[in-house]
Design an enzyme around this catalytic site. Structure first.
Site, mmCIF file in Angstrom:
data_model
loop_
_atom_site.group_PDB
_atom_site.id
_atom_site.type_symbol
_atom_site.label_atom_id
_atom_site.label_comp_id
_atom_site.label_asym_id
_atom_site.label_seq_id
_atom_site.Cartn_x
_atom_site.Cartn_y
_atom_site.Cartn_z
ATOM 1 N N GLY A 17 0.801 -1.211 0.000
ATOM 2 C CA GLY A 17 0.000 0.000 0.000
ATOM 3 C C GLY A 17 0.828 1.251 0.000
ATOM 4 C CG ASP B 299 10.206 -7.534 8.783
ATOM 5 O OD1 ASP B 299 11.342 -7.992 8.533
ATOM 6 O OD2 ASP B 299 9.559 -6.848 7.978
#
Length: 719
Positions: free
Chosen positions: A27, A137
């Site tokens: 996005g 992450d």
């Protein structure tokens, strides 16, 4: 930051969108403001992905996960909804560069700043894990540096501690080099995987390079699972801090709580982000956002945003940092704190703040500047066999038979005609600074790309800011010849033929030991440092590898028949050139293979100094140019191409590798031969007027050549 484009929404919920902050595979992220004028970062799922149930679930989950963490170290989620079938979330706006951007722009962080980073990030991980989550992450791109400290973002693949990462088939759910071995192998993971990522992040912040490297993704992941992290050149205290975090076994890693306890917030830690070039960059971003928000009036009757106190207000630019130096304090007294049952070794908790001298120049020297990269030359536009025009030069400014030039980010340091140092801008070749009080023929080195260090006739070391030439310090070290340097120490040979390490930031002599080989200024020893080894190659064929932190011998080799060619470190191997080319394990000296010179009797010195590059080395022996694979699991040399060089004789000039090209000096030093490094196809020859040997080096998509006092920069072909 980019302006809104056609198709971008103008408003989402109470937020008016002002500009595009970034765009990724899932996005776009917009700069927005609420009805009260407070900025926010609004992330919107791409329209073409909104109908993908898996991705929509992941997007919504990111908001839920981030909301569950109550910590000052994360970007708070302010709102999350779905409008028109497209999910979006609004988060606290963070006006600052990511850690990745900061290191690439300003260079590695100094030790006190890294310690402050350790404390802030470990505390944030503790809070994330306390919420029952694992981030999964953590990487430099997911850490934003703000004036109030580092903040962790992007909970896109965060999961409860007991869950497996939800990902599309075939996708890698972690960033190569930062995900833990158990993530790479697809095993169930827990909070310890974030600690591994933290160790990789800290290694990058302290050195400017990744702790695990490889020619491709699979090679990097292999190194994560089976290899050793590259912590070469880091101060011992940082290595002792980072190494346990990178343990292969999750049970052997410290917990965030243990890290927070062992490394309390250093005195003045909150000011680490409010001084120097990094603080300037943060302040500029804050000011830009403030101007955008103020310049974007809200329409009457606009819906209001979060209640007062819950929104985010742009922080005004900070003032200039105090000129007085304040040293961060490590753990008190150099003592050891117990870690019962941790299983990862109490040595990690040892910091000796009395090991250095009373002076600390680290805070006085600016961070390394960025390397300005030159544009590649297109093979399509190039004329077959014709050399491209130099980017600049040749300039007649260097010594007739000077040493190999030294590229240091935005400058190229050469041995000046008068014998001192001369720094030229890499982009235009113009003189940036000159140091006439050193003897360049005694060698010159770079410390962490921040300092350039040379030696004076009286044996004193002189240090200069690399980018400006501003003198920083000088100290008596009885220097005969400089050998090498890393981010912390300068390694040299003394007038008494001793090997010595000097701390470049405190000026303390770290260690001194006898040098086994004779070394005089006209025939000096050569050396290379990396991966916790200093390898010194004497002119008598005696090679010794020492621990750069202690000076203790780790391994040594004799009768290698060197002729002055310097050692070269590539991956986990070190290559020793001369009458024969030998590949040894850097860690313990195990010989992997040896290649005898292929052109005996031609009057040449044998092999040139090798040049490592992405899993291979390039080297020449007389008129043979060769490429060897840097394979650690074989006991024989693997050469996959060679090319005949015109001319008889030989030299020890190391090839230069940049872009898709490799540059060799002809055996008789009449010209440079440039080959395609992938196919060894001849691209063109280059000749510099004058006589004498060529000296080659490269950086930033440029090859720098020196011959007979002339210096020039050449462009290269790219992929």
């Amino acid at each position: 930051m980019q302006p809104l484009a056609t198709g971008d929404p103008l408003r989402l919920g109470p937020y008016r969108l002002l500009a595009v902050l970034g765009e990724g595979g899932m996005g776009k992220v917009y700069l927005a403001q609420d009805g009260a004028g407070r900025p926010a970062a609004v992330k919107v799922l791409r329209p073409e992905l909104a109908h993908d149930q898996h991705l929509a679930q992941r997007f919504v989950r990111e908001a839920e996960m981030a909301r569950a963490v109550t910590s000052k170290g994360v970007a708070r989620v302010l709102d999350a909804r779905t409008e028109g079938g497209r999910p979006w979330l609004a988060a606290e706006f963070l006006a600052g560069p990511t850690l990745d951007e900061a290191i690439r722009t300003h260079g590695p962080m100094d030790e006190p700043t890294v310690r402050a980073l350790v404390h802030f990030l470990a505390r944030t991980l503790r809070d994330i894990h306390a919420a029952g989550l694992v981030h999964r992450d953590l990487k430099p791109a997911n850490i934003v540096l703000t004036s109030s400290g580092p903040r962790v973002i992007d909970f896109g693949i965060a999961r409860p501690e007991h869950g497996l990462t939800l990902t599309t088939t075939g996708q890698i759910p972690v960033t190569p080099g930062y995900g833990a071995p158990e993530q790479v192998l697809g095993h169930r993971v827990g909070p310890a995987c974030d600690v591994f990522s933290l160790g990789a992040v800290l290694g990058y912040a302290a050195s400017g390079r990744r702790t695990f490297e490889g020619a491709h993704v699979a090679a990097v992941q292999y190194e994560v699972v089976h290899g050793h992290p590259d912590l070469a050149g880091l101060p011992p205290a940082l290595s002792q801090l980072i190494e346990p975090c990178l343990a292969k076994d999750p049970a052997h890693r410290p917990t965030p709580e243990q890290i927070v306890t062992a490394v309390p917030a250093p005195k003045g830690a909150e000011r680490a982000w409010r001084k120097g070039p990094l603080a300037t960059a943060i302040a500029e971003r804050e000011a830009t956002v403030k101007r955008l928000v103020v310049a974007a009036p809200m329409a009457p009757g606009s819906p209001t945003g979060p209640v007062p106190g819950e929104g985010v207000t742009a922080v005004p630019p900070t003032g200039s940092a105090s000129s007085s130096r304040r040293r961060f304090l490590a753990l008190g007294g150099g003592g050891v704190l117990a870690a019962a049952g941790a299983g990862w070794g109490a040595k990690w908790l040892v910091f000796d703040r009395n090991a250095a001298g009373d002076t600390d120049f680290d805070a006085e020297v600016p961070a390394a500047v960025a390397t300005p990269a030159a544009a590649f030359v297109s093979l399509i536009d190039a004329k077959a066999g014709e050399a491209p025009k130099p980017l600049w030069g040749p300039h007649d400014v260097a010594a007739m038979d000077g040493l190999t030039p030294l590229p240091v980010r935005d400058v190229l340091v050469v041995q000046a005609k008068a014998g001192g140092l001369l720094a030229l801008g890499v982009a235009d070749g113009r003189q940036r600074w000159q140091a006439e009080d050193v003897v360049a023929r005694a060698g010159f080195v770079s410390v962490g790309d921040r300092l350039v260090v040379g030696a004076a006739e009286d044996g004193r070391l002189h240090a200069y800011v690399a980018a400006t030439g501003k003198p920083v310090w000088q100290t008596d070290a009885s220097v005969e010849h400089l050998l090498a340097a890393d981010a912390r120490r300068v390694y040299l040979v003394t007038e008494k033929n001793e090997l010595r390490a000097v701390d470049a930031w405190t000026l303390a002599t770290v260690w001194t030991r006898p040098l086994a080989s004779p070394s005089i200024r006209s025939l000096p020893a050569t050396a290379a440092v990396g991966r916790d080894r200093l390898v010194v190659n004497g002119r008598d064929g005696h090679v010794v590898a020492v621990d750069p932190a202690t000076g203790k011998t780790v391994w040594e080799k004799r009768d290698l028949g060197t002729t002055g060619a310097g050692p070269a470190i590539g991956g986990t191997l070190v290559y020793l050139a001369g009458g024969k080319l030998t590949a040894c394990e850097l860690a313990d000296g195990t010989v992997r293979w040896t290649e005898q010179a292929r052109s005996p009797g031609l009057g040449g010195p044998g092999w040139t100094s090798p040049t490592p590059d992405e899993g291979v080395i390039y080297v020449a022996d007389g008129y043979n140019a060769r490429r060897y694979r840097t394979m650690t699991d074989v006991r024989f040399a693997v050469s996959d191409w060679y090319e005949i060089l015109e001319g008889l004789g030989g030299n020890i000039t190391a090839p230069a590798v940049e872009g898709t090209t490799v540059w060799f000096a002809a055996p008789d030093d009449t010209h440079l031969r440039v080959l395609d490094k992938r196919t060894h196809r001849l691209l063109f020859d280059v000749t510099m007027q004058r006589t004498g040997p060529y000296r080659l080096t490269s950086d930033g998509n440029r090859v720098f050549a020196v011959r007979g006092g002339r210096v020039m920069a050449m462009p290269v072909f790219g992929t």
